[in-house]
Design a protein around this motif. Structure first.
Motif: not given
Ligand code: UTP
Length: 297
Positions: A12-14, A105-107, A133-135
């Protein structure tokens, strides 16, 4: 060897740029279909599939997501005191036990594959699920549960697949599959966002995966792919080159692309019409809108 799938990664890091300005301060996954955030649908689906460990790969500005899964003692006490037990039940569904949920975290937003690889230390040497989750998928039996059941028979890696219009294939990972009947398809190759006219089929990969620890290892090695991002599709395709099995799973259900505005609106209508407490009022409104539109034409 097949093993139980008990861990799921939720990348969910987008940046959610298609929903700006809303996503300037609200994570896309907190946006609501009727009265439940997208992330709640994903968690419910994971639980139904037997997932016990929930791993979120997040980024700056996503703290609302972490708060969402916290217990809310004041609110709970107030609902209890006023006897609002149905609301208390709804709230309880959002609670996560301490230790069942982890945040990494995805930095830098280097792509979906990179986001998944950020969770590698928490996955260890086990198969794992990935849920975007967006699908959002409306289905009698939740999609991931369908896949976990099929995976018990097949092992290997498995991706959810659905047919899309040929002109839409360049937005997806696309499968090249051996001829076959039924929901389980044997994958020969897969390519991320093929250039228009070059897709091997119109079977697109959508946001549910069951993956092996080998895919996680491949992610360490894959080069940046389509869009300059580290692509999950490329790490799964490497499995095929390494002689391991990859399956497509044609799930039963309706998928909504809630990462896009049109898909989100369609899902809102579908989920509202599926609700006993809203159906009559809402469908009367839609009928009225339709007649007004026809009258205006
Ligand atoms: P999307 O392609 O939908 O990107 O990512 P996005 O940033 O969420 O949205 P737009 O395109 O800017 O509007 C698909 C999934 O992969 C995650 C996203 O959070 C989403 O769940 N993702 C993507 C990451 O976690 N990290 C990334 O670097 C890229």
């Amino acid at each position: 060897m097949k093993r139980k799938v008990t861990k799921a990664i939720f990348p969910v890091a987008g940046m959610g740029t298609r929903f700006l300005p809303a996503t300037k301060s609200v994570p896309k996954e907190i946006m609501t279909l009727v009265d439940r955030p997208l992330i709640q649908y994903a968690i419910d689906e994971a639980r139904a599939a037997g997932i016990e460990d929930f791993i979120f790969v997040t980024s700056r500005g996503k703290s609302a997501l972490e708060d969402y899964f916290d217990h809310a003692p004041d609110l709970e006490a107030s609902l209890q005191a006023s006897g609002k037990m149905a609301l208390l039940d709804i709230l309880n569904d959002t609670n996560m036990d301490s230790g069942a949920i982890a945040y990494m975290r995805q930095h830098k937003p280097l792509g979906l594959g990179h986001a998944v690889s950020c969770a590698r230390k928490l996955i260890g040497d086990e198969p794992f699920a990935v849920i975007l989750p967006d699908d959002v998928i409306a289905a009698e039996k939740p999609c991931l549960q369908q896949m976990v059941e099929a995976y018990q028979e097949t092992g290997g890696a498995m991706v959810a697949a659905m047919e899309v219009a040929p002109e839409r294939t360049s937005s997806y990972g696309v499968l090249d599959v051996a001829a076959g009947e039924g929901p389980v398809l044997s994958v020969k190759d897969m390519v991320e966002k093929p250039a228009p006219g070059t897709a091997p089929s119109n079977l697109a990969v959508i946001g549910r995966y069951i993956l092996t620890p080998e895919v996680m290892r491949n992610l360490d090695e894959v080069e940046r792919g389509a869009g300059g991002e580290i692509q999950l599709t490329d790490a799964i395709a490497q499995e095929l080159q390494q002689g391991r099995d990859v399956f497509g799973y044609r799930f039963d259900g309706q998928r909504f692309d809630c990462g896009s505005k049109a898909g989100f609106l369609q899902a809102t209508v579908a989920f509202a019409l599926a609700r006993d407490d809203l159906r009559d009022e809402f469908s009367a409104y839609l009928t009225e809108m339709q007649s007004l539109k026809q009258a205006a034409q």
